[in-house]
Scaffold this motif. Structure first.
Motif, short mmCIF file in Angstrom:
data_model
loop_
_atom_site.label_atom_id
_atom_site.label_comp_id
_atom_site.label_asym_id
_atom_site.label_seq_id
_atom_site.Cartn_x
_atom_site.Cartn_y
_atom_site.Cartn_z
N SER A 59 3.27 -6.71 3.78
CA SER A 59 1.85 -6.58 3.47
C SER A 59 1.35 -5.16 3.70
O SER A 59 0.57 -4.64 2.91
N LYS A 60 1.84 -4.54 4.74
CA LYS A 60 1.43 -3.17 5.02
C LYS A 60 1.91 -2.22 3.94
O LYS A 60 1.17 -1.34 3.49
N GLY A 61 3.16 -2.42 3.47
CA GLY A 61 3.66 -1.57 2.39
C GLY A 61 2.91 -1.78 1.09
O GLY A 61 2.59 -0.82 0.38
N GLY A 62 2.60 -3.04 0.76
CA GLY A 62 1.81 -3.31 -0.45
C GLY A 62 0.41 -2.74 -0.36
O GLY A 62 -0.13 -2.23 -1.35
N GLN A 67 -3.55 1.46 -1.81
CA GLN A 67 -4.42 2.56 -1.39
C GLN A 67 -4.05 3.84 -2.13
O GLN A 67 -4.92 4.66 -2.43
N ARG A 68 -2.76 4.02 -2.42
CA ARG A 68 -2.35 5.18 -3.21
C ARG A 68 -2.91 5.08 -4.63
O ARG A 68 -3.38 6.08 -5.19
N PHE A 69 -2.88 3.88 -5.22
CA PHE A 69 -3.48 3.67 -6.54
C PHE A 69 -4.99 3.92 -6.50
O PHE A 69 -5.55 4.59 -7.37
N HIS A 125 -5.42 -5.89 5.53
CA HIS A 125 -5.30 -4.45 5.33
C HIS A 125 -6.29 -3.91 4.30
O HIS A 125 -6.62 -2.72 4.34
N VAL A 126 -6.74 -4.73 3.34
CA VAL A 126 -7.66 -4.30 2.30
C VAL A 126 -8.90 -5.18 2.38
O VAL A 126 -8.80 -6.41 2.27
#
Length: 388
Positions: A59-62, A67-69, A125-126
């Motif tokens: 989940s953190k990686g996704g 966030q990069r997008f 996270h989001v």
């Protein structure tokens, strides 16, 4: 008799030993069962912890990928805003500015849809961007002024990133297709400036538009399924793939703002300066022609005198027309709201671009011819001597 009928001491001893062994085996079996149960429980607990840790890492990686997008979309929006500010100085830029604004609005809508999709996949996270807006009260004489003040303050405080209603994920295919059309429209308006052609920007925008159309066609197969976790994961994967296109377009557009816009502005300024210089020369020449015509306009006795007056007045009219057309062309080239070249009739383009110079050349020719005739009419002997 009592001794003969009782159990033998050795047999009794063996029986007691067997009972003790049975008790020890039972206790050992119970201990083994307890140890095995605690081992299984500990194993299940460790497996659950490992699965939870793996899910948290995934989940953190996704979330980091989203966030990069999101950061790339915001960067592209900022570059488009800088592009709008720089393009306001260009002539015929109203179409380009309108397409850039429409592209920014569409990007903001798609960014919101992807953000809400990621907030449902990675809630830890989001966070959602949707704001809870209280319902409006009925307008009365008492609270009408208060409601107006509240609405005005809210309009000032709610920025572009604020979202008051949750977007419908079912509209994502249509929004992606509309974004592809907006990108193509932006590229079409960008190609209306032949003074500078950026192949890198054109190729990156074309590739992005084609990819958007392909993704929109693929997502249209999942109608009424965008709440499913598997489809949400697929939508998240599309946002990760769009990041590459966004980075490329942002970099190319930033280079265009730094290099292309100044080049276009310099070319348009150079063309405008040429028309301005031609207008100045034509105005000065009109004054000279009018001054010379003052000496001949009252002489109409002979045919030659009439021809001289006709030549001078023709030169004066054409020089004034050249000055007026030069100013007209200068105003047209510098106007932000003028029509692009491909929508203007060809004869209008030729008239604006070529007519000032052509009229000026004809005016100079008529003036020189009239001056020669005037000299011949007044000083014939000097003309003969000069010719000889």
């Amino acid at each position: 008799g009592g001794v003969r009928g009782g159990p033998h001491p050795a047999a009794l001893k063996r029986k007691l030993t067997l009972l003790q062994l049975i008790d020890e085996l039972s206790a050992l079996k119970e201990d083994e069962g307890t140890l095995h149960g605690s081992y299984e429980e500990r194993r299940e607990k460790d497996h659950f912890v490992e699965a939870e840790e793996y899910e948290d890492v995934s989940s953190k990686g996704g979330a980091e990928a989203f966030q990069r997008f999101d950061k790339n979309v915001s960067s592209l929006d900022q570059v488009l805003l800088n592009f709008q500010t720089a393009a306001r100085q260009l002539g015929s830029s109203v179409g380009l500015l309108a397409s850039a604004y429409q592209l920014r609005s569409r990007l903001h809508t798609i960014q919101t849809i992807f953000h809400e999709n990621a907030s449902e996949i990675f809630p830890n996270h989001v966070k959602s961007k949707v704001l809870d807006i209280e319902p409006l009260k009925p307008k009365t004489k008492r609270n009408r002024g208060e409601a107006r003040a509240r609405s005005n303050s809210r309009a000032l405080l709610l920025r572009r990133s604020a979202v008051t209603t949750a977007p419908d994920p079912e509209t994502l295919p249509a929004e992606l297709l509309a974004l592809a059309k907006d990108v193509k429209s932006f590229l079409t308006h960008l190609e209306e400036f032949p003074e500078f052609v950026d192949e890198a920007l054109n190729e990156s925008i074309s590739a992005f538009a084609m990819d958007l159309m392909y993704r929109a066609d693929c997502l249209s197969e999942y109608h009424e399924q965008f709440r499913w976790k598997s489809v949400q994961r697929y939508v998240h994967g599309i946002s990760m793939e769009m990041t590459i296109h966004l980075e490329t377009i942002t970099r190319a557009l930033r280079d265009f703002v730094d290099n292309g816009v100044p080049a276009i502005r310099f070319a348009q300024k150079h063309n405008g300066d040429n028309l301005l210089n031609l207008s100045t020369i034509a105005t000065f020449f009109s004054g000279v022609t009018a001054t010379v015509a003052q000496y001949t306009f009252d002489q109409t006795t002979t045919l030659l005198d009439k021809i001289i007056n006709l030549l001078f007045f023709g030169s004066l009219v054409l020089s004034i027309a050249a000055a007026i057309n030069s100013l007209l062309g200068l105003t047209w080239k510098r106007a932000m709201y003028r029509s692009p070249r491909h929508r203007v009739p060809w004869w209008v383009l030729i008239w604006i671009k070529r007519s000032p110079l052509v009229l000026m050349v004809i005016s100079v020719g008529l003036f020189n011819t009239g001056l020669v005739c005037f000299c011949y009419a007044t000083q014939k002997e000097l003309v003969f001597i000069f010719v000889l």
